[in-house]
Design an enzyme around this catalytic site. Structure first.
Site: not given
Length: 482
Positions: A231, A251, A285
């Site tokens: 996160s 990331e 993501c």
């Protein structure tokens, strides 16, 4: 029925902290138990890794690293079916997609080997003036130091391959903390590295007793490089606490935008967006989340997408015909449901889904025209939801796509090169896919979140680059004249 137990893998350490139980996200049945590291074990891991790095006589030669990684890839190929079932069972990604993940993880290791064979330093120009006369200069590559790799649950094998593989390739001692919900694929990968000849102290997998210890691991002054996947809240917090001189790659996620131009081929777009939006139940993501369609076509597009979504088989991820598996925890099912209910209450049209199938599975959902200020429009859902919005002019769609602080991968579907180029040049994104969904990725390409979506560049070659330093030698001799 007894479950397998994974013991602590920190050389010479014991831990008083309790085991965790790993459960299958689909039926919540126990799969295995795993030891966790207390403060003493974390310290022992850091001390071991740092001692290795400081002893240059103990560094692994290039040929040895290549041999280890080649043997690891071979072992993975021989156990591909086992690895796929394990990833599907612990992570919830359907078996066909988990098989693809395993193939990608094998390829990720091979890519690291290919780059080790071909990477090189550089010659620095000298003898170009009086100040540099009688000199040669060149660079070579050295490991940056101890790597701490903190990983995520959604690709439990390939993410580890992307973080640990380059560290081993670079010659860095690495401490890897997988997600506590999906540690088993990581443990199997590391065990194969050991079997391939990597001394155990060079790669230490561990689960920390608590988040405080994970933070301590990531930000310890002996860590030279932090690789973090997770996160944005946690990633940016960790970066703010890094020791001076430490580098990192973060990331995070996005709220991936897709623009469908009026000339797009809907027959091709619908299956592509369906896959990009509902792959791994949206727990990706760069999963398709916001789709902007020319207003006169938006409702028909959304209905066609809903029809495709309703045909997806949701269920046990270990079965070969399952297309959408569970969310990682029941809490995530409740959260996704709350966000969708909020959007519908504020005016979004629910075209399909919008309900729990079970405590662990949520129906693939399509919303038409949610307000721009509800959470499904402003935050990463990380669930099986695609939102469709009508637009009047393509520049309006671009502006709405760019309206959030995230910036990762985006996409445009069009038959016009001019439209494709206009979107490519104006979308806030690190990559723009043309006539493909936002979740496209191969493991040798750059993969980078911008703005709040991340920091630095992922992808095996780029991670390997970041885990090395260029060390220069300058030689002076009166015999060097050109």
């Amino acid at each position: 029925m007894a479950t397998e137990r994974y013991a602590l893998k920190v050389p010479g350490a014991k831990s008083a902290s309790p085991d965790i139980t790993v459960v299958a996200p689909f039926d919540r049945k126990p799969i295995a138990k795993a030891a966790t590291a207390d403060a003493g074990a974390v310290e022992q891991a850091l001390a071991t890794a740092h001692k290795l790095y400081r002893n240059r006589d103990a560094w692994l030669p290039l040929a040895k690293r290549i041999d280890i990684l080649e043997k690891t890839a071979s072992l993975m190929r021989g156990r591909a079916e086992l690895l796929a079932v394990e990833a599907a069972r612990e992570g919830g990604k359907p078996l066909p997609d988990s098989k693809v993940e395993v193939a990608r993880a094998i390829d990720s290791v091979k890519i690291a080997v290919e780059h080790l064979r071909t990477q090189q330093g550089e010659v620095i120009p000298m003898n170009v003036g009086a100040s540099s006369a009688n000199r040669y200069a060149f660079t070579q590559l050295e490991p940056i130091g101890v790597v701490a790799a903190l990983s995520a649950f959604n690709h439990p094998l390939n993410l580890i391959a992307h973080q640990v593989g380059p560290a081993v390739a670079a010659g860095c001692p690495v401490i890897v903390k997988p997600a506590s919900t999906t540690p088993l694929s990581c443990f199997r990968f590391v065990e194969m590295l050991y079997e391939a000849g990597l001394p155990e102290e060079w790669c230490i997998p561990l689960l920390t007793e608590n988040n405080e210890l994970a933070t301590r691991l990531a930000t310890d002054e002996r860590v030279a490089f932090l690789s973090f996947i997770g996160s944005a809240r946690v990633g940016w917090m960790l970066r703010s606490k890094l020791a001076p001189g430490a580098r990192c790659a973060l990331e995070h996620g996005g709220v991936a935008p897709v623009i469908v131009a009026a000339d797009a081929d809907f027959k091709a777009v619908i299956p592509s967006v369906t896959k990009g939006g509902f792959y791994h139940a949206g727990q990706v993501c760069v999963s398709v989340q916001r789709v902007y369609v020319e207003r006169s076509q938006a409702e028909n597009f959304a209905k066609a997408l809903a029809e495709a979504a309703q045909k997806l088989k949701v269920g046990d991820p270990t079965l070969p015909d399952t297309e959408v598996g569970p969310l990682i925890t029941p809490h995530e099912v409740e959260r996704v449901g709350e966000w969708i209910e909020e959007a519908v209450a504020k005016g979004a049209r629910l075209l399909c889904g919008g309900k729990k199938i079970s405590d662990t599975c949520y129906a693939p959902t399509v919303l038409l025209d949610p307000p721009d200020d509800v959470r499904v429009s402003t935050h990463e859902v990380f669930g099986p939801l695609v939102c469709v919005y009508g637009y009047d002019k393509i520049d309006d769609a671009i502006a709405r796509a760019n309206s959030l602080p995230v910036s990762f991968q985006a996409a445009v579907y069009t038959q016009s090169i001019d439209t494709a180029m206009r979107c490519y040049q104006r979308l806030d994104a690190s990559a723009v896919m043309v006539n493909d969904h936002t979740a496209f990725r191969v493991d040798w390409m750059p993969f980078a979140g911008l703005r709040t979506s991340g920091h630095n560049v992922g992808g095996v070659p780029y991670t390997l680059h970041d885990m090395q330093v260029r060390k220069m030698m300058v030689i002076k001799s009166p015999e060097i004249k050109r």
